[in-house]
Design an enzyme around this catalytic site. Structure first.
Site, PDB file in Angstrom:
ATOM      1  N   VAL A 223      10.810 -20.608  32.642  1.00  0.00           N
ATOM      2  CA  VAL A 223      10.052 -21.542  31.809  1.00  0.00           C
ATOM      3  C   VAL A 223       9.188 -22.385  32.749  1.00  0.00           C
ATOM      4  CG1 VAL A 223      10.150 -23.325  30.030  1.00  0.00           C
ATOM      5  CG2 VAL A 223      11.994 -21.639  30.172  1.00  0.00           C
TER       6      VAL A 223
ATOM      7  N   ASP B 214      23.263 -21.881  19.630  1.00  0.00           N
ATOM      8  CA  ASP B 214      23.251 -22.338  21.025  1.00  0.00           C
ATOM      9  C   ASP B 214      22.787 -23.794  21.085  1.00  0.00           C
ATOM     10  OD1 ASP B 214      23.698 -22.113  23.724  1.00  0.00           O
ATOM     11  OD2 ASP B 214      21.766 -21.187  24.182  1.00  0.00           O
TER      12      ASP B 214
HETATM   13  N1  LIG Z   1       8.608 -26.756  25.211  1.00  0.00           N
HETATM   14  C1  LIG Z   1       9.217 -27.221  26.320  1.00  0.00           C
HETATM   15  N2  LIG Z   1       8.803 -28.368  26.892  1.00  0.00           N
HETATM   16  C2  LIG Z   1       9.397 -28.851  28.003  1.00  0.00           C
HETATM   17  N3  LIG Z   1      10.446 -28.261  28.615  1.00  0.00           N
HETATM   18  C3  LIG Z   1      10.906 -27.109  28.098  1.00  0.00           C
HETATM   19  C4  LIG Z   1      10.323 -26.520  26.933  1.00  0.00           C
HETATM   20  N4  LIG Z   1      11.000 -25.391  26.622  1.00  0.00           N
HETATM   21  C5  LIG Z   1      11.973 -25.287  27.555  1.00  0.00           C
HETATM   22  N5  LIG Z   1      11.926 -26.306  28.449  1.00  0.00           N
HETATM   23  C6  LIG Z   1      12.825 -26.545  29.609  1.00  0.00           C
HETATM   24  O1  LIG Z   1      13.344 -25.312  30.045  1.00  0.00           O
HETATM   25  C7  LIG Z   1      14.764 -25.291  29.882  1.00  0.00           C
HETATM   26  C8  LIG Z   1      15.208 -23.900  29.478  1.00  0.00           C
HETATM   27  O2  LIG Z   1      14.613 -23.533  28.238  1.00  0.00           O
HETATM   28  P1  LIG Z   1      15.282 -22.445  27.288  1.00  0.00           P
HETATM   29  O3  LIG Z   1      16.633 -22.933  26.875  1.00  0.00           O
HETATM   30  O4  LIG Z   1      14.327 -22.095  26.204  1.00  0.00           O
HETATM   31  O5  LIG Z   1      15.440 -21.250  28.319  1.00  0.00           O
HETATM   32  P2  LIG Z   1      16.646 -20.229  28.506  1.00  0.00           P
HETATM   33  O6  LIG Z   1      16.231 -19.345  29.624  1.00  0.00           O
HETATM   34  O7  LIG Z   1      16.960 -19.587  27.192  1.00  0.00           O
HETATM   35  O8  LIG Z   1      17.838 -21.175  28.963  1.00  0.00           O
HETATM   36  P3  LIG Z   1      19.403 -21.019  28.668  1.00  0.00           P
HETATM   37  O9  LIG Z   1      19.749 -19.589  28.799  1.00  0.00           O
HETATM   38  O10 LIG Z   1      20.035 -21.903  29.706  1.00  0.00           O
HETATM   39  O11 LIG Z   1      19.629 -21.553  27.264  1.00  0.00           O
HETATM   40  C9  LIG Z   1      15.069 -26.370  28.841  1.00  0.00           C
HETATM   41  O12 LIG Z   1      16.378 -26.905  29.007  1.00  0.00           O
HETATM   42  C10 LIG Z   1      14.004 -27.394  29.165  1.00  0.00           C
HETATM   43  O13 LIG Z   1      14.424 -28.221  30.228  1.00  0.00           O
END
Ligand SMILES: Nc1ncnc2c1ncn2[C@@H]1O[C@H](COP(=O)(O)OP(=O)(O)OP(=O)(O)O)[C@@H](O)[C@H]1O
Length: 390
Positions: free
Chosen positions: A35, A141
């Protein structure tokens, strides 16, 4: 070997996004994802871009749900979805950027929150989850890391606006009954673990309510709950060693006081009100059939205290008056569901040539290649947010 962040940055630049900051990286069994914060050159606004490595390692089912459910969830407490595009190596989801980190990061700084602030944050989370459930989407989640923060200034001072993100584990009312272990340890409901071993289905709605309870508990006490199992020592990690058939009989202990270690090392103690503790015990009821439901929760006096005026009837209005209007606007401004399905299909099709030349991002020790280091606003720049939703 090329650093993965450089590969992503170059690909996003050709789409008109200048990468500014690295936010998160996950190397998973179902494919890696990053991200990033980037400047959208067309609108001159910051956006968040979640980039999934293309190839058959991605779970098509999960990716399709993440994209399609998120597209349909337009709500002030759900982070806004913008568009999806493909680069040679990634499928990228563009979202509105929430500038002040996630709630877990704030909790880490604060230790725990006063009851009034915890309630104000919880009201927003519940509003978002209630809306998703109304649309037939169970998140599976819900956790503090998936609640993004925007600190807003208004007439009454500064306050937190929370927005739910990450629909990667979500299930829809029309999908099969959830059976698999999904979510994050510590937030997963006992019956989810139990039913996974027993290969029986569980109710995604009740599982989300448990996770909301864990969020509220953590806001108030900082840590995860302690669980009492008869004749056994207390375990902080309640799932470790717990007997399967006892999982839905566990009793979560709800302490009377919050304890915060303040700067000089002394402990600051304040009482958590009885109505709040009672509600927590009903949210963290291990038997999903006895657990409080969202409509019941939304009627409790504790929850309704200082309820933000803008949230009164908000979900009902969205469901009733604005439903058709929002659907039309989605079709006008966003890619169609068919187009998004096509992009997901293309993303899982094959491993792109040249992947073996790309290494993991150089992010060890917090340094994110040549991007700026992630910095949250400090307590001195953001004071006493009262967390009313805007
Ligand atoms: N729209 C957004 N604006 C700002 N920060 C964001 C945004 N989307 C995600 N993040 C940051 O990125 C992190 C990870 O996002 P996300 O949970 O969608 O990814 P993931 O790879 O599925 O993570 P996990 O597997 O740990 O749940 C979030 O905790 C946040 O800190």
């Amino acid at each position: 070997m090329t650093d993965e962040l450089d590969v992503v940055a170059r690909a996003l630049a050709t789409e008109g996004y200048q990468v500014r900051e690295f936010l998160s990286y996950r190397r998973g069994g179902s494919g890696g994802r990053l991200v990033l914060r980037a400047l959208d050159e067309r609108s001159d606004e910051d956006v968040a871009i979640k980039c999934f490595r293309r190839g058959p390692n991605i779970s098509r089912k999960h990716l399709a749900r993440e994209v399609l459910y998120h597209r349909g969830l337009v709500h002030k407490h759900v982070v806004s979805f913008k568009r999806v595009f493909l680069t040679p190596y990634y499928l990228c989801i563009v979202m509105v950027y929430a500038p002040h980190g996630n709630l877990q990061q704030w909790l880490q700084r604060a230790g725990c929150f006063p009851e009034g602030l915890a309630r104000a944050l919880f009201q927003q989370m519940v509003c978002a989850v209630d809306f998703c459930h109304g649309k037939g989407v169970f998140n599976r989640d819900i956790k503090l890391e998936n609640l993004l923060v925007t600190v807003e200034s208004g007439a009454g001072g500064q306050h937190f606006k929370l927005q739910l993100c990450d629909f990667g584990f979500s299930k829809g009312r029309h999908d099969s009954t959830p059976k698999t272990l999904a979510g994050t340890w510590g937030y997963i409901a006992p019956e989810v673990v139990k039913s996974c071993y027993e290969r029986r289905g569980y109710d995604g709605r009740a599982a989300d309510i448990w996770s909301l309870g864990i969020c509220l508990y953590r806001l108030l006490y900082g840590a995860l709950p302690m669980v009492a199992t008869p004749n056994r020592p207390k375990k902080r990690n309640w799932w470790v060693g717990a007997e399967l058939n006892r999982l839905t009989q566990l009793i979560v202990e709800i302490p009377e006081v919050q304890e915060v270690v303040v700067e000089d090392g002394l402990q600051d103690i304040s009482r958590v009100s009885d109505p709040c503790r009672l509600l927590l015990s009903r949210l963290l009821c291990a038997d999903p059939r006895q657990r409080i439901t969202l409509p019941e929760l939304c009627r409790t006096p504790w929850f309704l205290t200082d309820y933000p005026a803008d949230l009164v009837g908000y979900n009902e209005r969205l469901a009733r008056d604005y439903a058709a209007d929002i659907r039309n606007r989605l079709d006008e401004y966003l890619q169609s569901e068919a187009e998004l399905e096509g992009l997901v299909d293309a993303a899982v099709e094959r491993v792109p040539a040249g992947w073996d030349q790309v290494g993991s991002p150089a992010i060890v020790g917090g340094s994110a290649s040549n991007f700026t280091t992630y910095a949250l606003p400090t307590r001195s720049t953001v004071q006493s947010p009262d967390a009313r939703g805007v």
